[in-house]
Motif scaffolding. Sequence first.
Motif, PDB file in Angstrom:
ATOM      1  N   THR A   1       0.842  -1.196   0.000  1.00 24.16           N
ATOM      2  CA  THR A   1       0.000   0.000   0.000  1.00 24.16           C
ATOM      3  C   THR A   1       0.880   1.251   0.000  1.00 24.16           C
ATOM      4  OG1 THR A   1      -0.126   0.051   2.430  1.00 24.16           O
ATOM      5  CG2 THR A   1      -1.872  -1.144   1.249  1.00 24.16           C
ATOM      6  N   LYS A   2       0.284   2.342  -0.453  1.00 25.65           N
ATOM      7  CA  LYS A   2       0.990   3.619  -0.435  1.00 25.65           C
ATOM      8  C   LYS A   2       0.789   4.311   0.910  1.00 25.65           C
ATOM      9  CE  LYS A   2      -0.833   5.024  -4.435  1.00 25.65           C
ATOM     10  NZ  LYS A   2      -1.087   5.834  -5.663  1.00 25.65           N
ATOM     11  N   ILE A   3       1.751   5.158   1.261  1.00 21.66           N
ATOM     12  CA  ILE A   3       1.584   6.022   2.422  1.00 21.66           C
ATOM     13  C   ILE A   3       0.452   7.004   2.126  1.00 21.66           C
ATOM     14  CG2 ILE A   3       2.665   7.814   3.827  1.00 21.66           C
ATOM     15  CD1 ILE A   3       3.881   5.132   4.418  1.00 21.66           C
ATOM     16  N   ALA A   4      -0.384   7.266   3.112  1.00 23.83           N
ATOM     17  CA  ALA A   4      -1.521   8.165   2.930  1.00 23.83           C
ATOM     18  C   ALA A   4      -1.070   9.542   2.446  1.00 23.83           C
ATOM     19  CB  ALA A   4      -2.293   8.301   4.238  1.00 23.83           C
ATOM     20  N   HIS A   5      -1.803  10.072   1.474  1.00 21.12           N
ATOM     21  CA  HIS A   5      -1.626  11.428   0.944  1.00 21.12           C
ATOM     22  C   HIS A   5      -0.402  11.590   0.051  1.00 21.12           C
ATOM     23  CE1 HIS A   5      -4.798  12.378   3.745  1.00 21.12           C
ATOM     24  NE2 HIS A   5      -4.033  12.161   4.792  1.00 21.12           N
ATOM     25  N   VAL A   6       0.206  10.470  -0.374  1.00 18.71           N
ATOM     26  CA  VAL A   6       1.404  10.613  -1.202  1.00 18.71           C
ATOM     27  C   VAL A   6       1.075  11.243  -2.552  1.00 18.71           C
ATOM     28  CG1 VAL A   6       1.312   8.254  -2.143  1.00 18.71           C
ATOM     29  CG2 VAL A   6       3.478   9.464  -2.057  1.00 18.71           C
TER      30      VAL A   6
END
Length: 228
Positions: free
Chosen positions: A88-93
């Motif tokens: 998953t991506k880091i939030a807000h990237v």
Amino acid sequence: MTSSAAVIFDMDGCLVDSEPLSLEVIANEMQSLGIQDADINDVRSRFLGVSIQDICKNITERLGRPCPDDFIDRVENHLLSEYQTRLTKIAHVDELLDRLSEQGIKTALATGSSLRRMRKTLELSNLLPRFDGTAFSADQVENGKPAPDLFLLAAQQIGVDPKDCVVVEDSPHGVKGAIAAGMKAIGFVGGTHLDDIRDYQTNLLQVAGASVILHDLQDVGDEIIGQS
């Protein structure tokens, strides 16, 4: 912090929330070699921000014999398999990268991961177009973090003076490397691999020389660009 000409991101733990998977896989592979004390916490404390080549050197020391030739391939094959469903991506990237682009701020990536792992990680997270031609691996330099080599390579390739770059890093090794390269460093502690040691990691990043420690990429954008 005044607006910078470029932002250089670490990948794992700063753009993608991959560190829990990486720590798990490396610990499992080390245990399979007979290093039974190599649990996730041990791997995290020793190797966060360290290249896989340096991990192999440590394995050689702990085993008293050479690290197996296929260790790196085993780790990467296992990890990339896990990435297919668990990355998953880091939030807000994406919002941060859009914001930096709108401000005319260049972005690059400097990771201790191999070229193969870097590219696959960016593909699976749909970040590859964001770093087309501006993503750099420890494979491309003689000395990985905490040496400045990788950050200096990134700055050179994107045509920005090191003093005009700010680095976003989650490890003391990365912060030290950025500072050695003459860059400002923001410590980032928003990855889930730091959930149980966030205060401890904050202290380590401060001691390493990070100018500020943040846990949300929205705040990273505010710090880099400045509040409107």
